[in-house]
Design a protein around this motif. Sequence first.
Motif, PDB file in Angstrom:
ATOM      1  N   THR A 108      41.754  79.526 -16.227  1.00 32.39           N
ATOM      2  CA  THR A 108      42.191  79.748 -15.101  1.00 32.39           C
ATOM      3  C   THR A 108      42.640  80.865 -14.618  1.00 32.39           C
ATOM      4  O   THR A 108      43.316  81.879 -15.723  1.00 32.39           O
ATOM      5  CB  THR A 108      43.186  78.769 -14.554  1.00 32.39           C
ATOM      6  OG1 THR A 108      43.493  78.754 -13.075  1.00 32.39           O
ATOM      7  CG2 THR A 108      44.460  78.907 -15.359  1.00 32.39           C
ATOM      8  N   GLN A 110      45.099  84.145 -12.529  1.00 32.76           N
ATOM      9  CA  GLN A 110      46.563  83.953 -12.084  1.00 32.76           C
ATOM     10  C   GLN A 110      46.956  85.274 -11.201  1.00 32.76           C
ATOM     11  O   GLN A 110      45.808  86.482 -11.442  1.00 32.76           O
ATOM     12  CB  GLN A 110      47.727  84.060 -13.062  1.00 32.76           C
ATOM     13  CG  GLN A 110      47.464  85.266 -14.128  1.00 32.76           C
ATOM     14  CD  GLN A 110      48.402  85.278 -15.244  1.00 32.76           C
ATOM     15  OE1 GLN A 110      49.572  84.558 -15.328  1.00 32.76           O
ATOM     16  NE2 GLN A 110      48.333  86.177 -16.251  1.00 32.76           N
ATOM     17  N   ASN A 112      48.171  88.779 -10.811  1.00 32.06           N
ATOM     18  CA  ASN A 112      48.681  89.661 -11.483  1.00 32.06           C
ATOM     19  C   ASN A 112      50.049  90.403 -10.742  1.00 32.06           C
ATOM     20  O   ASN A 112      50.997  90.817 -11.464  1.00 32.06           O
ATOM     21  CB  ASN A 112      47.704  90.508 -12.023  1.00 32.06           C
ATOM     22  CG  ASN A 112      48.271  91.635 -13.062  1.00 32.06           C
ATOM     23  OD1 ASN A 112      48.733  91.190 -14.063  1.00 32.06           O
ATOM     24  ND2 ASN A 112      48.176  92.765 -13.074  1.00 32.06           N
ATOM     25  N   TYR A 219      44.223  89.874  -9.609  1.00 28.14           N
ATOM     26  CA  TYR A 219      44.048  88.896 -10.380  1.00 28.14           C
ATOM     27  C   TYR A 219      43.607  88.901 -11.890  1.00 28.14           C
ATOM     28  O   TYR A 219      42.718  89.663 -12.006  1.00 28.14           O
ATOM     29  CB  TYR A 219      42.889  87.789  -9.512  1.00 28.14           C
ATOM     30  CG  TYR A 219      43.235  87.679  -8.157  1.00 28.14           C
ATOM     31  CD1 TYR A 219      43.939  86.657  -7.672  1.00 28.14           C
ATOM     32  CD2 TYR A 219      42.875  88.730  -7.152  1.00 28.14           C
ATOM     33  CE1 TYR A 219      44.201  86.519  -6.372  1.00 28.14           C
ATOM     34  CE2 TYR A 219      43.107  88.530  -5.951  1.00 28.14           C
ATOM     35  CZ  TYR A 219      43.845  87.382  -5.428  1.00 28.14           C
ATOM     36  OH  TYR A 219      44.263  87.417  -4.008  1.00 28.14           O
ATOM     37  N   GLY A 222      44.152  84.134 -16.955  1.00 27.66           N
ATOM     38  CA  GLY A 222      45.259  83.414 -16.807  1.00 27.66           C
ATOM     39  C   GLY A 222      46.258  83.272 -18.018  1.00 27.66           C
ATOM     40  O   GLY A 222      47.420  82.864 -17.949  1.00 27.66           O
ATOM     41  N   SER A 248      49.092  77.410  -7.949  1.00 27.48           N
ATOM     42  CA  SER A 248      48.278  77.818  -9.338  1.00 27.48           C
ATOM     43  C   SER A 248      48.363  79.238  -9.568  1.00 27.48           C
ATOM     44  O   SER A 248      48.608  79.526 -10.712  1.00 27.48           O
ATOM     45  CB  SER A 248      46.906  76.958  -9.173  1.00 27.48           C
ATOM     46  OG  SER A 248      46.302  77.306 -10.194  1.00 27.48           O
ATOM     47  N   LEU A 249      48.117  80.107  -8.512  1.00 27.51           N
ATOM     48  CA  LEU A 249      47.943  81.400  -8.610  1.00 27.51           C
ATOM     49  C   LEU A 249      49.206  82.125  -9.151  1.00 27.51           C
ATOM     50  O   LEU A 249      49.143  83.220 -10.028  1.00 27.51           O
ATOM     51  CB  LEU A 249      47.479  82.012  -7.404  1.00 27.51           C
ATOM     52  CG  LEU A 249      46.047  81.988  -7.117  1.00 27.51           C
ATOM     53  CD1 LEU A 249      45.630  82.205  -5.596  1.00 27.51           C
ATOM     54  CD2 LEU A 249      44.980  82.378  -8.019  1.00 27.51           C
ATOM     55  N   GLY A 251      51.420  80.758 -11.253  1.00 34.04           N
ATOM     56  CA  GLY A 251      51.722  80.483 -12.632  1.00 34.04           C
ATOM     57  C   GLY A 251      52.250  78.981 -12.828  1.00 34.04           C
ATOM     58  O   GLY A 251      52.311  78.595 -13.837  1.00 34.04           O
ATOM     59  N   HIS A 255      47.582  76.619 -18.615  1.00 34.33           N
ATOM     60  CA  HIS A 255      46.191  77.179 -18.992  1.00 34.33           C
ATOM     61  C   HIS A 255      46.006  76.572 -20.404  1.00 34.33           C
ATOM     62  O   HIS A 255      46.584  76.973 -21.411  1.00 34.33           O
ATOM     63  CB  HIS A 255      46.319  78.918 -19.061  1.00 34.33           C
ATOM     64  CG  HIS A 255      45.005  79.253 -19.374  1.00 34.33           C
ATOM     65  ND1 HIS A 255      44.363  79.519 -20.392  1.00 34.33           N
ATOM     66  CD2 HIS A 255      44.029  80.439 -18.884  1.00 34.33           C
ATOM     67  CE1 HIS A 255      43.194  80.117 -20.637  1.00 34.33           C
ATOM     68  NE2 HIS A 255      43.110  80.619 -19.506  1.00 34.33           N
TER      69      HIS A 255
END
Length: 309
Positions: A108, A110, A112, A219, A222, A248-249, A251, A255
Motif C-alpha cells: 500500500t 502512504q 510522504n 506518495y 508504504g 489509510s494514506l 498511516g 502494510h
Amino acid sequence: MTPRRPAPIALAPVTATPAEFTGEIMTELRSQGFAILRHAVPPEILAHVDAELNDHFARTPFGQGDFYGRSTKRFGRLLVRSPASRLLAGHPAITAIAREILAPLCDTIQLNVAQGIEVHPGEIAQVPHRDEDMWHGPKGQFEYLVNVMWPLTPFTRENGATRLWPGSHGGQGADAPTDDPGQAATCEPGDAIVFLGSTLHGAGANRTNLPRRSLVMGYSLGWLKPYENLWLAYPPEIARSFATELRSLVGYRQHRPNLGNVDGLCPSLLLDDRMPEYPAAIDALTPEQEAMVRAHAERERSLEAAREP
C-alpha cells in the motif's frame, strides 16, 4: 488585525476517474519523469485552499538554509491547516498513478509529505535534486515516491516555476546534476505537476515582485519512513475525522506483512475506538506468505498428530 479564515463552503468532491488522466500521463511519466495534468481539479478548490492558508503563510517565518530557501516559507500538517486540501490528497487519478508506479514494491502507498510553500521575490534558484535521496537505498532500480505540485498561484518562468529535467529519472538518477537550466513547469491553479522521486528538479528563482505559492504532496512506498511524521502530524483525534482513504494514506493501515500494527492489529481500529485493551494478534500477510504459512502449519499439525499415541 488577524486575517480571517474563510467560512467553510460545500466543495464538490473530486470525481474524475483515473482513466480520464492516467493513459497519456503514465506514458509521459515513464518516458521523461514528469507530466502535467491540465484541469485536474476546478480552480475554485485551489482558491479556497489558498484562502484557508493565508494566515498560516503570514505567520510562518522564512526558512534557514539554502536548500529550504532563505526567502521561502514552508509548513507541514497541511491537512489540518486546510481541510479543503484533503480533496487534493485523495484525488482518485493522482492516487491511482502513484499506486501504479509504486505497487510493484509495496502493499500500500502512504502520504510522504503534504506541505505549503511560498517562494518570495528575490529567492534564488534551488539546487537541482532528487527527492529519493532522502532514503539510503539503491537508486535506479525502482521508484521510492511520486510527487505532486499543486499551484496556488500561476507558475511562470519569471516567478520561479518548478524546473524539471526530462529524462533525468530512473537509471539516470545517480548522475550528477547538469548545467542545463531544465524545463520550467508553467501551469495554472487547477493543474497538477506530477513527477517521480528520481526526477531531477528544483524551484526556480523568483524575479517578480509577488510571492509564488504552491502545495507539494508526495506518495511513497508504504514500508518507508516518510518525510513527514504522519502519526504526530495527524494523531488519532485528528485522523478520525478523515475519510477512510485518507486515514489509510496518513498511516492508519497495516502494510503487509504486519508492519505498523498496534498490539498485532490494524491501527485503523484506534480511530473508531474499536481497539480492545487486550487484543488477540491477527496475521496480516500477503497471499503468498499466507499460502506458505498455511502449508507449513498443515504439515506441522500432521506430524504432531502422527506422534500422538
